[in-house]
Design a protein around this motif. Structure first.
Motif, short mmCIF file in Angstrom:
data_model
loop_
_atom_site.label_atom_id
_atom_site.label_comp_id
_atom_site.label_asym_id
_atom_site.label_seq_id
_atom_site.Cartn_x
_atom_site.Cartn_y
_atom_site.Cartn_z
N MET A 69 0.85 -1.20 0.00
CA MET A 69 0.00 0.00 0.00
C MET A 69 0.88 1.24 0.00
O MET A 69 2.07 1.18 0.33
CB MET A 69 -0.90 0.00 1.24
CG MET A 69 -1.81 -1.22 1.32
SD MET A 69 -2.72 -1.30 2.87
CE MET A 69 -4.02 -0.12 2.57
N TRP A 74 0.66 3.88 6.35
CA TRP A 74 1.24 3.42 7.62
C TRP A 74 1.70 4.57 8.50
O TRP A 74 1.86 4.41 9.71
CB TRP A 74 2.38 2.42 7.33
CG TRP A 74 1.88 1.33 6.43
CD1 TRP A 74 2.23 1.14 5.12
CD2 TRP A 74 0.88 0.36 6.72
NE1 TRP A 74 1.52 0.09 4.60
CE2 TRP A 74 0.68 -0.42 5.56
CE3 TRP A 74 0.14 0.05 7.86
CZ2 TRP A 74 -0.24 -1.46 5.50
CZ3 TRP A 74 -0.78 -0.98 7.81
CH2 TRP A 74 -0.96 -1.73 6.65
N SER A 77 -1.80 5.51 9.99
CA SER A 77 -2.31 4.52 10.95
C SER A 77 -1.52 4.50 12.25
O SER A 77 -1.96 3.93 13.24
CB SER A 77 -2.27 3.13 10.32
OG SER A 77 -0.91 2.74 10.15
N HIS A 79 1.51 3.11 12.37
CA HIS A 79 2.43 1.97 12.38
C HIS A 79 3.90 2.39 12.26
O HIS A 79 4.77 1.75 12.84
CB HIS A 79 2.07 0.97 11.28
CG HIS A 79 0.90 0.12 11.63
ND1 HIS A 79 -0.40 0.56 11.52
CD2 HIS A 79 0.82 -1.15 12.12
CE1 HIS A 79 -1.21 -0.42 11.92
NE2 HIS A 79 -0.50 -1.45 12.27
N MET A 164 7.57 -3.72 11.05
CA MET A 164 7.16 -3.79 9.63
C MET A 164 8.33 -4.19 8.74
O MET A 164 9.45 -3.69 8.90
CB MET A 164 6.59 -2.45 9.18
CG MET A 164 5.18 -2.23 9.71
SD MET A 164 4.32 -0.97 8.79
CE MET A 164 5.24 0.49 9.23
N TYR A 180 6.10 -0.94 2.51
CA TYR A 180 6.04 -1.97 3.55
C TYR A 180 5.13 -3.11 3.13
O TYR A 180 4.15 -2.90 2.42
CB TYR A 180 5.48 -1.38 4.85
CG TYR A 180 6.27 -0.21 5.37
CD1 TYR A 180 7.41 -0.41 6.14
CD2 TYR A 180 5.88 1.10 5.07
CE1 TYR A 180 8.14 0.67 6.61
CE2 TYR A 180 6.61 2.18 5.55
CZ TYR A 180 7.74 1.97 6.30
OH TYR A 180 8.47 3.02 6.78
N ARG A 182 2.19 -5.24 4.35
CA ARG A 182 1.23 -4.83 5.38
C ARG A 182 1.37 -5.70 6.65
O ARG A 182 1.46 -6.93 6.56
CB ARG A 182 -0.20 -4.90 4.85
CG ARG A 182 -0.68 -6.31 4.57
CD ARG A 182 -2.14 -6.31 4.08
NE ARG A 182 -2.52 -7.66 3.73
CZ ARG A 182 -3.55 -7.99 2.96
NH1 ARG A 182 -4.30 -7.04 2.42
NH2 ARG A 182 -3.85 -9.24 2.70
N THR A 185 -4.37 -6.64 7.97
CA THR A 185 -5.24 -6.44 6.80
C THR A 185 -6.19 -5.26 7.02
O THR A 185 -6.78 -4.74 6.08
CB THR A 185 -6.09 -7.71 6.53
OG1 THR A 185 -6.86 -8.03 7.68
CG2 THR A 185 -5.21 -8.89 6.15
N GLN A 187 -5.98 -2.03 7.63
CA GLN A 187 -5.88 -0.70 7.00
C GLN A 187 -6.41 -0.69 5.57
O GLN A 187 -6.89 0.33 5.08
CB GLN A 187 -4.44 -0.18 7.05
CG GLN A 187 -3.90 0.03 8.47
CD GLN A 187 -4.78 0.94 9.32
OE1 GLN A 187 -5.32 1.94 8.84
NE2 GLN A 187 -4.93 0.60 10.60
N GLY A 188 -6.35 -1.85 4.91
CA GLY A 188 -6.93 -1.95 3.57
C GLY A 188 -8.43 -1.69 3.60
O GLY A 188 -9.03 -1.19 2.63
N ALA A 214 -0.57 -11.16 6.35
CA ALA A 214 0.06 -10.02 7.02
C ALA A 214 1.49 -10.45 7.36
O ALA A 214 1.77 -11.66 7.47
CB ALA A 214 -0.71 -9.67 8.28
#
Ligand code: GAP
Length: 474
Positions: A69, A74, A77, A79, A164, A180, A182, A185, A187-188, A214
């Motif tokens: 993505m 990220w 989010s 991350h 990650m 990265y 992912r 799953t 965030q998709g 993942a």
């Protein structure tokens, strides 16, 4: 019956549930390929989950988003900044450990209480994951925690290690963009929230479900498939009104539904599961509640599923970072708001491991000659058993018997995963099918040719009865 992880691993390898990844090259640490029967179990678990949540519920729809993505996802989010574990190095042997897990193991093995810990470290919870680096260091030195590899107590300061996996997109080496794999799953789903609203008739409350891979660069992977670096998840983001009371109601409903689903879908024994509500100080600042469904693995309780009430955090973050409007327009009230979200997140790889452990059994029985025998029997729920029926011709030299058995096998295979076994020794066939958890073995013999009946044997009771082939159902 005591089940050791070593027994489960040996059985899983021997019977084709799982193989060490890249086996012929000496393997890759903590990587497991699913063998033919493991693959069937995975497909079955996915199938029952998808059928119940997506096919049968009117308020949940499916999605299949990309593993790779835009890196901004990220950042939004959290991350990039926060998806890390506390890493400590042993100064003597240079081995690396996860500080919180090492502390947790020490607390469990020494049966420590919060009070006994508080005599040395100023903490308010017994969960080391929620402690800061200073508290973890104080525990490690104060209680002289030893390195599991060399026994030294000389630890370097904990540091943040982002989990990650980074890779590069682009054809010119060194000039590509860092991206990265992912690590979840979920965030998709969030980044497709607007697309789903614009292209479907979904109305709050509604959910989006996704199954997929993942990747996490775990510091201490292990315990067979429990903690691996590449694994499957089955996640739902369930969107509700931006009202905490309604959100908490939905959160409770998801908690109650979840344990029931593990039992009914996958057949996990209730006594081997428990709920663990996170303490207030374990929760992220935006969270209104998190509850783990845990299973009693051979090495202790471990998380199977996390159910989290994440409020509007994720959509709000993506709205800010992308500049796109992710608000919901309520067609009935005219209200416009960022929905709250409940996230029931399951590990599929961990579910496969759980199904294997829960099903494995060794049973003593007396055979036809009065001798005591032991059989290994995998008591999988019929939903997830890799093979549903084994068809066995009792006399492999008799063309008519073999022909009948083959026809029956072809017919049943249209609906169920079946096996045909004409190796001859019926006792051996039964043992093999018991070990892979086939609920029913069907034998064809001379009587079949006379009256058209076959013998059906039940895996769990070993009882046999004669029935007509048209009476065979799962
Ligand atoms: N989106 C939320 C999320 O990813 P999580 O608790 O980090 O939450 C959800 O992961 C589930 O994924 C866990 O309950 C566990 O079953 C599974 N899981 C997490 N890390 C794993 C790993 N390294 N190996 C196997 N399964 C893992």
């Amino acid at each position: 019956m005591e089940k050791s992880l070593e027994t489960i691993v040996a059985w899983a390898k021997r019977r084709g549930f799982a193989y060490p990844g890249s086996d012929i090259y000496g393997g890759l640490a903590n990587a497991w390929d699913l063998g033919p029967y493991g693959t069937e179990i995975k497909r079955n678990i996915e199938h029952v989950w998808w059928t119940y949540f997506v096919q049968q519920r009117d308020d949940i729809i499916g999605l299949d988003s990309q593993i790779l993505m835009n890196p901004k996802v990220w950042e939004a989010s959290g991350h990039v900044a926060w998806f890390s574990d506390p890493l400590i190095d042993c100064k003597k042997c240079k081995s690396r450990e996860r500080a919180d897990k090492l502390i947790e193991d020490t607390i469990t093995s020494k049966n420590m209480t919060l009070e006994s810990i508080q005599a040395v470290v100023a903490v308010t919870t017994i969960t080391p994951e929620a402690w800061d680096f200073e508290q973890q260091t104080t525990f490690l030195t104060g209680f002289k925690v030893k390195c599991p590899k060399c026994g030294s107590c000389d630890w370097a300061e904990p540091k943040k290690f982002n989990l990650m996996f980074k890779t590069q997109q682009g054809v010119i080496e060194g000039q590509g963009t860092d991206i990265y794999l992912r690590p979840e799953t979920a965030q998709g789903i969030f980044v497709n929230f607007r697309n789903i609203l614009d292209t479907t008739r979904s109305r709050i409350p509604f959910g989006i479900a996704q199954i997929g891979k993942a990747f996490r660069n775990e510091i201490t992977p292990g315990n067979f498939m429990f903690r691996v670096r590449e694994f499957y998840q089955m996640e739902i983001e369930y969107f509700v009104e931006n009202d905490t009371e309604k959100g908490l109601e939905s959160f409770e409903a998801w908690k109650n539904a979840s344990k029931k689903r593990w039992k009914e879908e996958i057949g996990i024994k209730e006594e081997n599961m428990r709920f663990r509500d996170h303490d207030q100080d374990e929760l992220s600042f935006y969270s209104k509640g998190t509850c783990d469904v845990e299973y009693l693995f051979p090495r202790g309780w471990g998380e199977l599923q996390g159910i989290a009430y994440r409020t509007d955090y994720d959509l709000k973050q993506h709205m800010e970072h992308s500049g796109k409007d992710l608000q919901y327009n309520d067609p009935y009230t005219g209200k416009r708001y960022i929905p709250h979200c409940i996230e029931p997140s399951r590990g599929l790889t961990r579910a496969i491991l759980t199904a294997l452990i829960d099903a494995y059994d060794e049973e003593k029985y007396t055979d036809g000659n009065g001798a005591e025998q032991t059989r290994i029997v995998a008591r999988f729920h019929k939903n997830i058993a890799p093979v549903k029926f084994a068809v066995i011709p009792l006399v492999k030299k008799d063309e008519k018997i073999v022909g009948f058995a083959e026809d029956l096998y072809r017919k049943l295979s249209k609906q169920y995963m079946c096996e045909f076994d004409d190796s001859g020794n019926v006792g051996k066939c039964y043992r093999r099918q018991d070990e892979i958890g086939t609920p029913y073995c069907i034998t064809v013999d001379y009587q079949t040719l006379e009256d058209g009946t076959v013998t059906i044997r039940d895996r769990d009771t070993m009882e046999q009865k004669r029935i007509k082939p048209e009476e065979i159902i799962l």
